[in-house]
Design a protein around this motif. Structure first.
Motif, PDB file in Angstrom:
ATOM      1  N   VAL A   1       4.128  -3.685 -16.333  1.00  0.00           N
ATOM      2  CA  VAL A   1       4.245  -3.643 -14.878  1.00  0.00           C
ATOM      3  C   VAL A   1       3.288  -4.686 -14.318  1.00  0.00           C
ATOM      4  N   VAL A   2       3.762  -5.511 -13.388  1.00  0.00           N
ATOM      5  CA  VAL A   2       2.890  -6.437 -12.667  1.00  0.00           C
ATOM      6  C   VAL A   2       2.924  -6.059 -11.194  1.00  0.00           C
ATOM      7  N   ASP A   3       1.748  -5.815 -10.641  1.00  0.00           N
ATOM      8  CA  ASP A   3       1.612  -5.325  -9.270  1.00  0.00           C
ATOM      9  C   ASP A   3       0.822  -6.343  -8.452  1.00  0.00           C
ATOM     10  N   THR A   4       1.441  -6.876  -7.408  1.00  0.00           N
ATOM     11  CA  THR A   4       0.782  -7.878  -6.562  1.00  0.00           C
ATOM     12  C   THR A   4       0.306  -7.303  -5.228  1.00  0.00           C
ATOM     13  N   TRP A   5       0.274  -6.000  -5.092  1.00  0.00           N
ATOM     14  CA  TRP A   5      -0.018  -5.337  -3.817  1.00  0.00           C
ATOM     15  C   TRP A   5      -1.380  -5.728  -3.247  1.00  0.00           C
ATOM     16  N   THR A   6      -1.412  -5.926  -1.925  1.00  0.00           N
ATOM     17  CA  THR A   6      -2.642  -6.317  -1.239  1.00  0.00           C
ATOM     18  C   THR A   6      -3.121  -5.265  -0.246  1.00  0.00           C
ATOM     19  N   GLY A   7      -2.284  -4.311   0.094  1.00  0.00           N
ATOM     20  CA  GLY A   7      -2.627  -3.345   1.132  1.00  0.00           C
ATOM     21  C   GLY A   7      -3.438  -2.165   0.626  1.00  0.00           C
ATOM     22  N   ALA A   8      -3.126  -0.991   1.147  1.00  0.00           N
ATOM     23  CA  ALA A   8      -3.899   0.213   0.872  1.00  0.00           C
ATOM     24  C   ALA A   8      -3.967   0.514  -0.624  1.00  0.00           C
ATOM     25  N   PRO A   9      -5.172   0.756  -1.160  1.00  0.00           N
ATOM     26  CA  PRO A   9      -5.298   1.111  -2.580  1.00  0.00           C
ATOM     27  C   PRO A   9      -4.508   2.357  -2.960  1.00  0.00           C
ATOM     28  N   SER A  10      -4.315   3.253  -2.018  1.00  0.00           N
ATOM     29  CA  SER A  10      -3.578   4.482  -2.333  1.00  0.00           C
ATOM     30  C   SER A  10      -2.147   4.186  -2.780  1.00  0.00           C
ATOM     31  N   ALA A  11      -1.585   3.055  -2.347  1.00  0.00           N
ATOM     32  CA  ALA A  11      -0.237   2.683  -2.781  1.00  0.00           C
ATOM     33  C   ALA A  11      -0.241   2.272  -4.252  1.00  0.00           C
ATOM     34  N   VAL A  12      -1.305   1.595  -4.693  1.00  0.00           N
ATOM     35  CA  VAL A  12      -1.446   1.267  -6.118  1.00  0.00           C
ATOM     36  C   VAL A  12      -1.649   2.547  -6.908  1.00  0.00           C
ATOM     37  N   ARG A  13      -2.485   3.440  -6.394  1.00  0.00           N
ATOM     38  CA  ARG A  13      -2.742   4.722  -7.057  1.00  0.00           C
ATOM     39  C   ARG A  13      -1.440   5.479  -7.307  1.00  0.00           C
ATOM     40  N   ASP A  14      -0.605   5.590  -6.275  1.00  0.00           N
ATOM     41  CA  ASP A  14       0.618   6.374  -6.394  1.00  0.00           C
ATOM     42  C   ASP A  14       1.591   5.743  -7.386  1.00  0.00           C
ATOM     43  N   ALA A  15       1.730   4.431  -7.326  1.00  0.00           N
ATOM     44  CA  ALA A  15       2.648   3.752  -8.243  1.00  0.00           C
ATOM     45  C   ALA A  15       2.142   3.841  -9.678  1.00  0.00           C
ATOM     46  N   ALA A  16       0.844   3.613  -9.882  1.00  0.00           N
ATOM     47  CA  ALA A  16       0.290   3.638 -11.235  1.00  0.00           C
ATOM     48  C   ALA A  16       0.395   5.030 -11.845  1.00  0.00           C
ATOM     49  N   ARG A  17       0.101   6.053 -11.064  1.00  0.00           N
ATOM     50  CA  ARG A  17       0.238   7.419 -11.570  1.00  0.00           C
ATOM     51  C   ARG A  17       1.678   7.710 -11.978  1.00  0.00           C
ATOM     52  N   LEU A  18       2.617   7.291 -11.153  1.00  0.00           N
ATOM     53  CA  LEU A  18       4.024   7.544 -11.401  1.00  0.00           C
ATOM     54  C   LEU A  18       4.504   6.874 -12.692  1.00  0.00           C
ATOM     55  N   LEU A  19       3.942   5.694 -12.984  1.00  0.00           N
ATOM     56  CA  LEU A  19       4.433   4.883 -14.095  1.00  0.00           C
ATOM     57  C   LEU A  19       3.607   5.012 -15.370  1.00  0.00           C
ATOM     58  N   ALA A  20       2.514   5.732 -15.313  1.00  0.00           N
ATOM     59  CA  ALA A  20       1.579   5.760 -16.449  1.00  0.00           C
ATOM     60  C   ALA A  20       2.233   6.190 -17.753  1.00  0.00           C
TER      61      ALA A  20
END
Length: 343
Positions: A68-87
């Motif tokens: 997974v490559v994540d380029t997100w720049t906004g709220a860290p909670s969005a990275v948290r939710d995606a990473a948890r979902l995909l772990a």
């Protein structure tokens, strides 16, 4: 390799998608659908900043990926939710972070072990540095040593949507047509000022190589200091555009005395000092040892100009970033002041 790209239609994400496709990887792009992804990818739609926005990624039936490559720049909670979902459904998580995560000022020669800004993976909208550091923490919390933190510095190249190199190219190309400045272009000195940046295509290639090798942890992702000078950058702009512009090298004191803002009004350029050391003097030995290779500045400039011309000379611009560039009248005043002070 199966790649899930969170983003994938602009600048870094676009370059990663094209690099992966060139390697015959299977690429899935997850985004909001505001821009068309490259041909050849599978597209999933969702707005990760909205409630239920990750629905297209939920459940084992949505897919499994090697990277997974994540380029997100906004709220860290969005990275948290995606990473948890995909772990449990992805082998490796690459988070495109930033050297802005280091506590300011970052001294010359700072490596990945330098002090970092305080941040939380659970935060909502925060300042850029805290957002990127919070995203790092979120990726690590879900993936542990399977998380790769790519701390990019100044990124240049095709698809740039911030406007830094496109502004210089457009300005220098325009000088060939004359105008009130008679073909003269303000070139802030010193001419031999070393730069540190990375071509977006070199960044994309290294990310995929590193993920395929299973690398984890933080890496400063920019060229070695002095990979190019500011003079070489602007002279490459002249060559790429075929311009007959005259680069008028002006000392930093004259530029600053005129109230010109480095980095924003004169993109990429920073005068020697604290901020310059932070941006252009990073230790990148870890990335170099892990295979980072950086192409010559002339190739970056030429490819960016070719892309810009294909768009009719008008580059896209991120709505969350202010426009860059110097007003022609202000530029004329600085050039006049420089000429008056010349021996």
């Amino acid at each position: 390799m199966r790649l899930l790209l969170l983003g994938g239609t602009e600048f870094v994400g676009r370059a990663v998608a094209e690099e992966a496709l060139a390697r015959d990887w299977q690429v899935t792009v997850f985004n909001r659908g505001r821009h068309e992804p490259p041909a050849g990818v599978a597209a999933l739609r969702g707005d990760r900043s909205a409630a239920g926005g990750l629905a297209a990624l939920e459940g084992a039936g949505a897919g499994e990926w090697d990277v997974v490559v994540d380029t997100w720049t906004g709220a860290p909670s969005a990275v948290r939710d995606a990473a948890r979902l995909l772990a449990g459904r992805a082998g490796h998580y690459v988070y495109v972070s930033s050297r802005s995560v280091y506590a300011y000022p970052a001294p010359a020669g700072l490596d990945e072990d330098g002090p970092l800004v305080e941040a939380s993976p659970d935060a909502g909208e925060v300042e850029y540095a805290e957002a990127k550091r919070g995203g790092e923490l979120a990726a690590e919390a879900a993936f542990g040593d399977r998380a790769l933190l790519a701390r990019a510095g100044l990124i240049l190249g095709p698809y740039e949507n911030v406007g830094r190199l496109p502004w210089w190219l457009t300005r220098i190309a325009g000088a060939a047509r004359g105008g009130t400045l008679g073909g003269r272009v303000l070139a802030p000195g010193p001419r031999d000022l070393p730069l540190q940046y990375i071509d977006v295509r070199d960044l994309a290639a290294w990310l995929l190589d590193a993920a395929e090798r299973g690398l984890g942890g933080p890496y400063n992702l920019v060229s070695p200091p002095g990979h190019a000078t500011f003079g070489e950058l602007l002279e490459a702009c002249v060559a790429a555009t075929g311009s007959d512009a005259e680069l008028c090298w002006t000392d930093p004191e004259t530029v600053l005395a005129a109230g010109v803002e480095p980095w924003t009004e004169l993109p990429i350029w920073l005068p020697p000092g604290e901020l310059y050391d932070t941006v252009h003097q990073s230790d990148v030995s870890r990335a170099l040892a892990a295979g980072l290779r950086c192409r010559p500045v002339a190739e970056t400039v030429a490819a960016t100009w070719e892309w810009l011309c294909a768009l009719g000379g008008r580059a896209p611009h991120r709505p969350d970033r202010p426009p860059v560039g110097l007003d022609p009248e202000r530029e004329a005043r600085v050039l006049a002041a420089s000429a008056a002070g010349a021996p």
